[in-house]
Write an enzyme that holds these catalytic residues in place. Structure first.
Site, PDB file in Angstrom:
ATOM      1  N   ARG A 103      22.636  -2.695 -35.248  1.00 42.39           N
ATOM      2  CA  ARG A 103      23.675  -3.525 -35.884  1.00 42.39           C
ATOM      3  C   ARG A 103      24.826  -3.844 -34.926  1.00 42.39           C
ATOM      4  O   ARG A 103      25.476  -4.869 -35.079  1.00 42.39           O
ATOM      5  CB  ARG A 103      24.197  -2.837 -37.135  1.00 42.39           C
ATOM      6  CG  ARG A 103      23.168  -2.904 -38.229  1.00 42.39           C
ATOM      7  CD  ARG A 103      23.702  -2.461 -39.548  1.00 42.39           C
ATOM      8  NE  ARG A 103      22.860  -3.002 -40.601  1.00 42.39           N
ATOM      9  CZ  ARG A 103      22.904  -2.622 -41.853  1.00 42.39           C
ATOM     10  NH1 ARG A 103      23.745  -1.694 -42.222  1.00 42.39           N
ATOM     11  NH2 ARG A 103      22.116  -3.166 -42.741  1.00 42.39           N
ATOM     12  N   LYS A 127       9.070  -0.310 -56.812  1.00 41.14           N
ATOM     13  CA  LYS A 127       9.004  -0.773 -58.204  1.00 41.14           C
ATOM     14  C   LYS A 127       9.066  -2.288 -58.332  1.00 41.14           C
ATOM     15  O   LYS A 127       9.718  -2.966 -57.556  1.00 41.14           O
ATOM     16  CB  LYS A 127      10.191  -0.198 -58.972  1.00 41.14           C
ATOM     17  CG  LYS A 127      10.112   1.296 -59.154  1.00 41.14           C
ATOM     18  CD  LYS A 127      11.291   1.735 -59.965  1.00 41.14           C
ATOM     19  CE  LYS A 127      11.208   3.227 -60.272  1.00 41.14           C
ATOM     20  NZ  LYS A 127      12.422   3.687 -60.947  1.00 41.14           N
ATOM     21  N   GLY A 171      15.096  -2.266 -44.985  1.00 42.40           N
ATOM     22  CA  GLY A 171      15.155  -1.092 -44.107  1.00 42.40           C
ATOM     23  C   GLY A 171      13.813  -0.443 -43.854  1.00 42.40           C
ATOM     24  O   GLY A 171      13.452  -0.147 -42.706  1.00 42.40           O
ATOM     25  N   GLY A 176      19.798  -5.632 -48.425  1.00 36.52           N
ATOM     26  CA  GLY A 176      20.245  -6.167 -49.711  1.00 36.52           C
ATOM     27  C   GLY A 176      20.471  -7.671 -49.653  1.00 36.52           C
ATOM     28  O   GLY A 176      20.095  -8.405 -50.570  1.00 36.52           O
TER      29      GLY A 176
HETATM   30  P1  AMP Z   1      11.648  -0.360 -51.969  1.00 39.04           P
HETATM   31  O1  AMP Z   1      13.011   0.236 -51.727  1.00 39.04           O
HETATM   32  O2  AMP Z   1      11.474  -0.889 -53.335  1.00 39.04           O
HETATM   33  O3  AMP Z   1      11.261  -1.327 -50.888  1.00 39.04           O
HETATM   34  O4  AMP Z   1      10.637   0.848 -51.893  1.00 39.04           O
HETATM   35  C1  AMP Z   1      10.373   1.578 -50.750  1.00 39.04           C
HETATM   36  C2  AMP Z   1       9.739   2.852 -51.153  1.00 39.04           C
HETATM   37  O5  AMP Z   1       8.553   2.588 -51.865  1.00 39.04           O
HETATM   38  C3  AMP Z   1       9.337   3.744 -50.001  1.00 39.04           C
HETATM   39  O6  AMP Z   1      10.184   4.849 -49.970  1.00 39.04           O
HETATM   40  C4  AMP Z   1       7.893   4.132 -50.320  1.00 39.04           C
HETATM   41  O7  AMP Z   1       7.658   5.509 -50.188  1.00 39.04           O
HETATM   42  C5  AMP Z   1       7.765   3.739 -51.789  1.00 39.04           C
HETATM   43  N1  AMP Z   1       6.367   3.439 -52.158  1.00 39.04           N
HETATM   44  C6  AMP Z   1       5.524   2.607 -51.562  1.00 39.04           C
HETATM   45  N2  AMP Z   1       4.307   2.660 -52.145  1.00 39.04           N
HETATM   46  C7  AMP Z   1       4.400   3.552 -53.135  1.00 39.04           C
HETATM   47  C8  AMP Z   1       3.466   4.061 -54.093  1.00 39.04           C
HETATM   48  N3  AMP Z   1       2.201   3.653 -54.118  1.00 39.04           N
HETATM   49  N4  AMP Z   1       3.916   4.965 -54.984  1.00 39.04           N
HETATM   50  C9  AMP Z   1       5.202   5.392 -54.956  1.00 39.04           C
HETATM   51  N5  AMP Z   1       6.115   4.958 -54.074  1.00 39.04           N
HETATM   52  C10 AMP Z   1       5.717   4.044 -53.167  1.00 39.04           C
END
Ligand code: AMP
Length: 398
Positions: free
Chosen positions: A35, A197, A350, A373
């Protein structure tokens, strides 16, 4: 909106808002200075113009109080080293001490003020705080893309009180790449969305589905889509309240002729710990008591083939729990496929950034965004408050 090279800053006092929210290790050493490096072109341009360079930034979340460990002192040191010249630091970001230091600045001097978030007025977007910051300089330049989705005093409020304002080269680069990817893309345009999610990214998916030719969904969120499509997904991450949303998205894709890709196999485990037994199974054979934690080899091949004729690829979110070796293969393999494609490749978030670096592919991606974000909000089709404020700037009375 004006950019720094369209504004006369020669010899002037210029206030720069950067995002120096760098990761620190336990001893307050900078773990990654991307950064800081990413705004060097802006600082060097201002140095060439003999400006007096006053820098403001936040670091971490001190919640309006002085938290010593979140001082910008390590950034001052690193910036001095990167610029090859002394950078002064003020012990606060407002007050007579700061004003005194600014009044003594010579052309070409660089002064970094202490963490903005040591004052509650920063995040509450206080007019009083914003007006004080604005009073330091003749020109205000915002180059803090990573903070552009926030409405804070130093990036939004301030624009109502400065005489002249514009954006720096990092902001320009981020907005240009994003616009190349989504507003005027060379097609086929493929979006890859992963992560935990659906709830965190459904607005982005709903927006992207109207822009892309192909949509690839991986990570934990894929299981909500798979369940919505009628699959048994065991104990994998599922948001039952979003099954209808997932169905709607699939329907919209079909209606618009957008190809929609979900995993066809996955790595499942009995639990999340490193010792847990793992298996690779087709999506139809997920054990009811097991969890899907990564995409499988057939999915890696499918997703990689999907990218083979892409001309533009935008990617946000890992394909599995990539933090653990046992579930990192899908994300690493996809990083390699994205990196080896001939497309314009734009990556944000990230985790995706970390995955690309870990795969050793950071030099083979067209652009890695510095703002998670802010990048996500652009993917959602939203206007960033800081960008909107820069566009309005100059119209208001000072
Ligand atoms: P996000 O912040 O929504 O981009 O999510 C990133 C996180 O999603 C990471 O910490 C991953 O460990 C988690 N992740 C990816 N695939 C899975 C999965 N199949 N089940 C649970 N967590 C997951």
């Amino acid at each position: 909106m004006k950019f720094i090279d369209e504004i006369d800053i020669k010899g002037k006092k210029v206030l720069f808002r950067f995002d120096f929210n760098v990761p620190l290790d336990d001893n307050s050493n900078i773990a990654d200075d991307t950064r800081i490096r990413s705004v060097l072109p802006t600082i060097n341009y201002a140095l060439d113009e003999n400006a007096k360079i006053i820098i403001i930034s936040h670091l971490g979340r001190p919640k309006g109080e002085v938290v010593k460990r979140l001082s910008l002192a390590p950034v001052t040191k690193r910036l001095s080293r990167l610029l090859g010249k002394e950078v002064q630091m003020a012990a606060d970001c407002i007050g007579d001490g700061v004003k005194g230091m600014i009044s003594e600045m010579e052309q070409g001097d660089v002064l970094l003020l202490e963490n903005l978030r040591f004052h509650p007025g920063e995040t509450s977007n206080s007019d009083v705080f914003a007006r004080e910051l604005a009073g330091y300089a003749d020109v205000y330049i915002d180059d803090a893309f990573g903070n552009a989705h926030r409405s804070h005093a130093s990036n939004v409020g301030i624009t109502r009180f400065v005489k002249e304002c514009g954006a720096g080269f990092l902001m320009k680069k981020e907005l240009n790449y994003f616009s190349k990817a989504l507003e005027k893309p060379t097609r086929p345009l493929v979006a890859i969305v992963g992560g935990s999610k659906v709830s965190g990214k459904c607005e982005a998916i709903e927006h992207l589905i109207r822009k892309v030719d192909k949509m690839v969904i991986g990570g934990g969120m894929a299981f909500t889509f798979l369940k919505a499509w009628g699959h048994e997904v065991g104990k994998s991450l599922v948001e039952d309240d979003l099954l209808d949303t997932a169905r709607e998205i699939i329907k919209t894709a079909k209606k618009l002729g957008v190809k929609f890709y979900l995993p066809v196999d996955c790595v499942i485990a009995e639990g999340m710990d490193a010792e847990a037994e793992t298996k690779i199974v087709p999506i139809q054979e997920i054990n009811p008591h097991w969890i899907g934690l990564d995409i499988g080899p057939a999915t890696i091949t499918l997703f990689s083939e999907t990218l083979s004729n892409a001309k533009t690829i935008i990617w946000n979110g890992p394909m599995g729990v990539f933090e653990k070796d046992a579930f990192s293969r899908g994300t690493t393999a996809l990083a390699r496929s994205v990196a080896s494609s001939y497309a314009l490749t734009i990556v944000g978030g990230g985790d995706t950034d970390v995955a690309i670096h870990r795969a050793g592919e950071s030099d083979n991606i067209s652009y890695i965004s510095t703002g998670g974000g802010a990048f996500l909000e652009l993917m959602e089709g939203k206007e960033l408050p800081a960008v909107a404020a820069l566009e309005e700037c100059g119209k208001a009375e000072v």
